[in-house]
Design an enzyme around this catalytic site. Structure first.
Site, PDB file in Angstrom:
ATOM      1  N   ASN A  74     107.326  88.893  34.626  1.00 17.23           N
ATOM      2  CA  ASN A  74     106.744  89.638  35.742  1.00 17.23           C
ATOM      3  C   ASN A  74     107.228  89.048  37.056  1.00 17.23           C
ATOM      4  O   ASN A  74     107.500  87.833  37.125  1.00 17.23           O
ATOM      5  CB  ASN A  74     105.209  89.549  35.651  1.00 17.23           C
ATOM      6  N   GLU A  90     105.707  84.845  21.394  1.00 18.98           N
ATOM      7  CA  GLU A  90     104.787  84.427  20.330  1.00 18.98           C
ATOM      8  C   GLU A  90     103.397  84.996  20.559  1.00 18.98           C
ATOM      9  O   GLU A  90     102.743  85.506  19.649  1.00 18.98           O
ATOM     10  CB  GLU A  90     104.684  82.896  20.284  1.00 18.98           C
TER      11      GLU A  90
HETATM   12  N1  THU Z   1     109.533  81.938  26.227  1.00 19.26           N
HETATM   13  C1  THU Z   1     109.025  82.543  25.120  1.00 19.26           C
HETATM   14  O1  THU Z   1     108.782  83.758  25.104  1.00 19.26           O
HETATM   15  N2  THU Z   1     108.801  81.786  24.026  1.00 19.26           N
HETATM   16  C2  THU Z   1     109.198  80.495  23.889  1.00 19.26           C
HETATM   17  O2  THU Z   1     109.066  79.935  22.812  1.00 19.26           O
HETATM   18  C3  THU Z   1     109.767  79.777  25.032  1.00 19.26           C
HETATM   19  C4  THU Z   1     109.789  80.517  26.313  1.00 19.26           C
HETATM   20  C5  THU Z   1     109.871  82.770  27.377  1.00 19.26           C
HETATM   21  C6  THU Z   1     109.008  82.643  28.597  1.00 19.26           C
HETATM   22  C7  THU Z   1     109.977  83.101  29.674  1.00 19.26           C
HETATM   23  O3  THU Z   1     109.988  84.512  29.726  1.00 19.26           O
HETATM   24  C8  THU Z   1     111.341  82.646  29.190  1.00 19.26           C
HETATM   25  O4  THU Z   1     111.180  82.440  27.794  1.00 19.26           O
HETATM   26  C9  THU Z   1     111.865  81.392  29.860  1.00 19.26           C
HETATM   27  O5  THU Z   1     110.925  80.396  29.814  1.00 19.26           O
END
Ligand code: THU
Length: 129
Positions: free
Chosen positions: A45, A55
């Site tokens: 966002n 997750e």
């Molecule tokens: N992110 C996830 O969706 N899961 C993870 O295990 C690590 C980080 C996302 C959050 C953000 O959109 C991007 O990865 C960079 O941090």
């Protein structure tokens, strides 16, 4: 279901990730104890702190559909850096049990396998549930 199959379901979800700010797309596939799979992606966002990780997106989708028991979570990215679930997601996943298997892969085929307990050995546990 085999780990590889769940990983490939997480990989399929990657194309739906919305990550224009970090450019780091993450896909997740969460297998319920009943055998159903729920996918999630990171959704970023403009107000960065409102971003949700893949997750938690998968978990909330499963819980919203009525599932609370889970056996395996696969998380993938298309980068060399593997998306080890962040501390916040680990705590949220732990709410629904300690026996979850977590498998994580980056762009390479090799993947890491953890128990949720290994990644978050000292969660905060409420006595009210
Ligand atoms: N992110 C996830 O969706 N899961 C993870 O295990 C690590 C980080 C996302 C959050 C953000 O959109 C991007 O990865 C960079 O941090």
């Amino acid at each position: 279901m085999q780990d590889l199959e769940l990983l490939s379901m997480a990989r399929e979800a990657l194309s739906n990730a919305y990550a224009p700010y970090s450019d780091y797309k993450v896909g997740a596939a969460l297998l319920t104890s009943a055998g159903r799979v729920f996918r999630g992606v990171n959704v970023e966002n403009a107000s960065y702190g409102l971003t949700i990780c893949a997750e938690r997106a998968a978990l909330f989708s499963a819980v919203a559909t009525g599932y609370r028991h889970f056996s395996v979570l696969a998380v993938v990215s298309e980068e060399a850096q593997k998306p080890i679930p962040c501390g916040g997601c680990l705590q949220v996943l732990r709410e629904f049990g300690k026996d979850l298997k977590v498998i994580v892969a980056g762009k390479e085929e090799e993947f890491l396998v953890f128990k949720l307990e290994e990644l978050l050995p000292y969660p905060f546990i409420s006595e009210s549930v």
